[in-house]
Design an enzyme around this catalytic site. Structure first.
Site, PDB file in Angstrom:
ATOM      1  N   LYS A   1       4.125   0.798   9.820  1.00 35.42           N
ATOM      2  CA  LYS A   1       4.242   2.034   9.052  1.00 35.42           C
ATOM      3  C   LYS A   1       3.669   3.222   9.814  1.00 35.42           C
ATOM      4  CE  LYS A   1       3.083   0.097   4.912  1.00 35.42           C
ATOM      5  NZ  LYS A   1       2.569   0.103   3.551  1.00 35.42           N
TER       6      LYS A   1
ATOM      7  N   ARG B   1       5.219 -12.711   9.504  1.00 37.56           N
ATOM      8  CA  ARG B   1       5.919 -11.472   9.178  1.00 37.56           C
ATOM      9  C   ARG B   1       7.243 -11.413   9.927  1.00 37.56           C
ATOM     10  NH1 ARG B   1       2.277  -7.507   9.053  1.00 37.56           N
ATOM     11  NH2 ARG B   1       3.696  -5.801   9.421  1.00 37.56           N
TER      12      ARG B   1
ATOM     13  N   GLU C   1       0.876  -1.166   0.000  1.00 33.98           N
ATOM     14  CA  GLU C   1       0.000   0.000   0.000  1.00 33.98           C
ATOM     15  C   GLU C   1       0.917   1.219   0.000  1.00 33.98           C
ATOM     16  OE1 GLU C   1      -2.714   0.382   3.306  1.00 33.98           O
ATOM     17  OE2 GLU C   1      -3.357   2.356   2.594  1.00 33.98           O
TER      18      GLU C   1
HETATM   19  P1  ATP Z   1       1.530  -1.830   8.050  1.00 32.45           P
HETATM   20  O1  ATP Z   1       0.548  -2.778   8.671  1.00 32.45           O
HETATM   21  O2  ATP Z   1       2.626  -1.385   8.961  1.00 32.45           O
HETATM   22  O3  ATP Z   1       0.899  -0.706   7.297  1.00 32.45           O
HETATM   23  P2  ATP Z   1       1.477  -3.534   5.871  1.00 32.45           P
HETATM   24  O4  ATP Z   1       1.749  -4.958   6.101  1.00 32.45           O
HETATM   25  O5  ATP Z   1       0.063  -3.180   5.794  1.00 32.45           O
HETATM   26  O6  ATP Z   1       2.260  -2.698   6.950  1.00 32.45           O
HETATM   27  P3  ATP Z   1       1.755  -3.298   3.083  1.00 32.45           P
HETATM   28  O7  ATP Z   1       2.222  -2.172   2.270  1.00 32.45           O
HETATM   29  O8  ATP Z   1       0.316  -3.662   2.990  1.00 32.45           O
HETATM   30  O9  ATP Z   1       2.174  -2.993   4.568  1.00 32.45           O
HETATM   31  O10 ATP Z   1       2.644  -4.569   2.802  1.00 32.45           O
HETATM   32  C1  ATP Z   1       2.954  -5.046   1.518  1.00 32.45           C
HETATM   33  C2  ATP Z   1       3.321  -6.502   1.591  1.00 32.45           C
HETATM   34  O11 ATP Z   1       4.436  -6.666   2.459  1.00 32.45           O
HETATM   35  C3  ATP Z   1       2.195  -7.314   2.155  1.00 32.45           C
HETATM   36  O12 ATP Z   1       2.055  -8.496   1.398  1.00 32.45           O
HETATM   37  C4  ATP Z   1       2.612  -7.592   3.558  1.00 32.45           C
HETATM   38  O13 ATP Z   1       2.085  -8.804   3.985  1.00 32.45           O
HETATM   39  C5  ATP Z   1       4.132  -7.619   3.444  1.00 32.45           C
HETATM   40  N1  ATP Z   1       4.747  -7.235   4.717  1.00 32.45           N
HETATM   41  C6  ATP Z   1       4.530  -6.115   5.419  1.00 32.45           C
HETATM   42  N2  ATP Z   1       5.216  -6.116   6.578  1.00 32.45           N
HETATM   43  C7  ATP Z   1       5.906  -7.281   6.600  1.00 32.45           C
HETATM   44  C8  ATP Z   1       6.799  -7.885   7.533  1.00 32.45           C
HETATM   45  N3  ATP Z   1       7.120  -7.289   8.676  1.00 32.45           N
HETATM   46  N4  ATP Z   1       7.309  -9.092   7.224  1.00 32.45           N
HETATM   47  C9  ATP Z   1       6.991  -9.699   6.069  1.00 32.45           C
HETATM   48  N5  ATP Z   1       6.163  -9.188   5.162  1.00 32.45           N
HETATM   49  C10 ATP Z   1       5.609  -8.002   5.405  1.00 32.45           C
HETATM   50 MG    MG Z   2      -1.423  -3.575   4.542  1.00 32.61          MG
END
Ligand code: ATP
Ligand code: MG
Length: 581
Positions: free
Chosen positions: A288, A278, A53
């Site tokens: 984030k 994760r 995102e």
């Molecule tokens: P946040 O919840 O902090 O906003 P997010 O997971 O929603 O982070 P996205 O931009 O949606 O962030 O993530 C893009 C991809 O990266 C998704 O498929 C997510 O599952 C993966 N991802 C995000 N954080 C991690 C992590 N700590 N370890 C492994 N994969 C991750």
């Molecule tokens: Mg997300």
């Protein structure tokens, strides 16, 4: 977490595509894929995607997902898309889109022309919503968000049907059209799926598909004032792109029944979602929301602050893509959540830089040394090895003269018995040069501070170990007359607590910010060649660690060096045993 020797060798070889040939056993996702290929489930196709995102910069957790998705595509000769999941106009910006592209590319991955945006599917998603209304599978609901929550029930109690659930298809079509036309204020109505208000999974209890939001979107502008929910978008986006294995983190496990239900209800191509744990790292935060808060409150210098776990921060700090990929390979993928010690990440960069970074000498806290028996106007050029790990890297000449700088720490007036560096009357070897002996300590009369050491140098000891005495210590130095004056920034952990997300009631993670996470040293003395070091160039400063020229604050001829990581070698041990005396 311990790495095998063969892992280490691989990480040291920058030409090695580390994620492919580790010879390790298959992880559970690879097992699923190989089984699917065997049974011909997707005609042997493997098509993954990385779906960020664009509401922040990428971090090391995303790197795990990137390496996994692009790595699987490469391993199984498939494809991996980059898709921006941009369904939330309020938090998303082009700046983030650009930074994400840059970071994925920097990590070494290529999506060719397969760059997609969920917002490109808004028209299709809208049509699917209309299709569901027509089939009696969706309705416009006038409950407020609070009421929706009240009607939803709990884990132990079923929910209640919305009083608007039985609206006619005609009325629903009309209201949804008027929602889109902008006739209603934000939050006054939603479009909801007619699923099952008694379903044990709360996500299945008539989930919201569309909400009203009069907001400008970074790509679709003001074209829409209704936006699809992430849950009504993600699975269908995967379906449109004909993703085979839709890999996401564990928190989406209980959204899977809903994604499955949407694609089956719509009768469209059905990708398979697979969840993995994760990445969590000690002494940092990865959400984030928190990273954004640190940036906005200026508790760090920006998204690329070298203390942050962001890709741009790690890059500026001096991490290499190879080291990050080898880290991601090493930690593997699993089905259960765990936290990786940040030293595992640090070891990955050490191993890569140990093999590739040229070694140089720099003195962070200079102490002036005058070699009293060395001619005033003489300069000798000492031959120094650029990297003993890399014979190809050759040697260079380092100027030596009468006045030198050594590290303040390398001299002790009241030295313990096993202090093998310089002490009054003691001897030490200068790296690549002579053995010197400390004859006199000069102090500032007022403050008592040591301002200079007066030493003699044994001219017979260049490259030779004298037989009559044992000199154990070797210290680094820089010729004062030739020194480049540089700034050095030392970093410590951003948080003082191993898990800053693990808080007691009412605690704020920011109280655990480490006040000493950044130390700026000005007036450091480096060997002359370093004045011309270019942004992004990496070095080992002998005995001090690995350093990278800052890409933001360096000026022509005035480089600023970020310490990427300290050395983990015998020096650390020797110094520890010395201080333990
Ligand atoms: P946040 O919840 O902090 O906003 P997010 O997971 O929603 O982070 P996205 O931009 O949606 O962030 O993530 C893009 C991809 O990266 C998704 O498929 C997510 O599952 C993966 N991802 C995000 N954080 C991690 C992590 N700590 N370890 C492994 N994969 C991750
Ligand atoms: Mg997300």
């Amino acid at each position: 977490m311990s790495a095998t020797d063969s892992d280490r060798r691989e990480a040291n070889d920058p030409s090695m595509p580390e994620s492919k040939n580790s010879g390790r056993s298959l992880n559970f996702i690879e097992q699923i894929i190989e089984e699917d290929m065997r049974t011909g489930k997707y005609q042997g196709r493997v098509h993954t995607r990385f779906p960020p995102e664009p509401n922040g910069y990428l971090h090391i957790g995303h790197a795990k997902s990137i390496c996994l998705n692009f790595g699987l595509a490469a391993k199984y000769k498939g494809l991996c898309n980059l898709r921006f999941d941009d369904t939330n106009p309020c938090k998303e910006e082009m700046e983030y889109v650009d930074s994400i592209r840059e970071d994925v590319r920097w990590l070494g991955f290529d999506w060719d022309d397969r760059e997609y945006f969920a917002s490109d599917y808004f028209e299709q998603l809208h049509d699917w919503a209309v299709q569901m209304i027509q089939a009696g599978q969706a309705f416009v609901c006038d409950l407020t968000p609070d009421q929706v929550r009240q009607y939803r029930g709990t884990l132990t109690e079923p929910g209640r049907n919305s009083p608007y659930r039985d609206r006619s298809v005609q009325e629903n079509l009309d209201l949804f059209r008027r929602m889109r036309a902008g006739e209603f204020p934000d939050g006054s109505r939603t479009l909801r799926a007619k699923a099952d208000m008694a379903h044990p999974n709360l996500n299945m209890r008539d989930p919201v598909m569309y909400r009203i939001l009069h907001a400008h979107h970074h790509r679709t502008g003001d074209r829409w004032c209704i936006y699809p929910m992430y849950d009504f978008t993600h699975g269908q986006s995967d379906s449109i792109e004909r993703i085979t294995h839709s890999i996401c983190t564990l928190e989406f496990e209980n959204h899977r029944p809903l994604y499955d239900w949407y694609v089956d209800t719509l009768g469209i191509y059905h990708p398979q979602q697979i969840e993995f744990a994760r990445l969590n790292l000690t002494y940092t935060v990865m959400s984030k929301r928190k990273l954004l808060e640190l940036v906005q409150k200026k508790l760090v210098s920006g998204w690329d602050d070298p203390r942050l776990p962001t890709i741009s921060g790690l890059r500026r700090r001096g991490y290499t893509p190879e080291a990050i990929r080898s880290f991601c390979d090493r930690i593997g993928v699993a089905k259960f959540n765990s936290t990786i010690d940040v030293t595992v990440l640090e070891n990955s960069i050490r191993e890569h830089l140990n093999a590739t970074a040229p070694r140089v000498m720099a003195v962070l806290r200079p102490l002036r040394v005058v070699i009293v028996n060395y001619p005033e106007d003489q300069t000798e050029y000492m031959e120094a090895v650029n990297n003993p790990e890399d014979p190809q890297s050759g040697t260079r000449e380092v100027p030596f003269s009468r006045v030198l700088y050594i590290e303040q720490d390398d001299f002790r007036e009241d030295a313990p018995r096993k202090f093998f560096r310089l002490k009054p009357g003691g001897e030490v070897r200068l790296r690549y040069a002579y053995i010197i002996k400390c004859e006199e300590v000069v102090k500032d009369e007022q403050t008592g501070e040591i301002t200079e050491l007066r030493c003699t140098c044994d001219m017979e000891t260049l490259g030779k170990q004298p037989e009559d005495r044992k000199v154990k210590g070797v210290i680094h130095w820089v010729s004062a007359a030739h020194a480049a004056e540089v700034e050095v920034r030392l970093y410590d952990r951003l948080f003082t607590k191993a898990d800053p997300d693990d808080l007691a009631e009412g605690e704020d993670y920011k109280t655990y910010l480490n006040p000493d996470s950044l130390q700026i040293l000005r007036g450091c003395a480096a060997e002359p060649g370093l004045a011309a070091a270019q942004p992004g160039e990496r070095f080992q400063f002998e005995r001090l660690g690995y350093f990278c020229v800052d890409s933001r604050d360096s000026r022509l001829g005035a480089p600023v060096f970020n310490r990427t990581v300290s050395l983990r070698d015998t020096w650390a041990k020797i110094e520890k045993s010395e201080t333990d005396q």
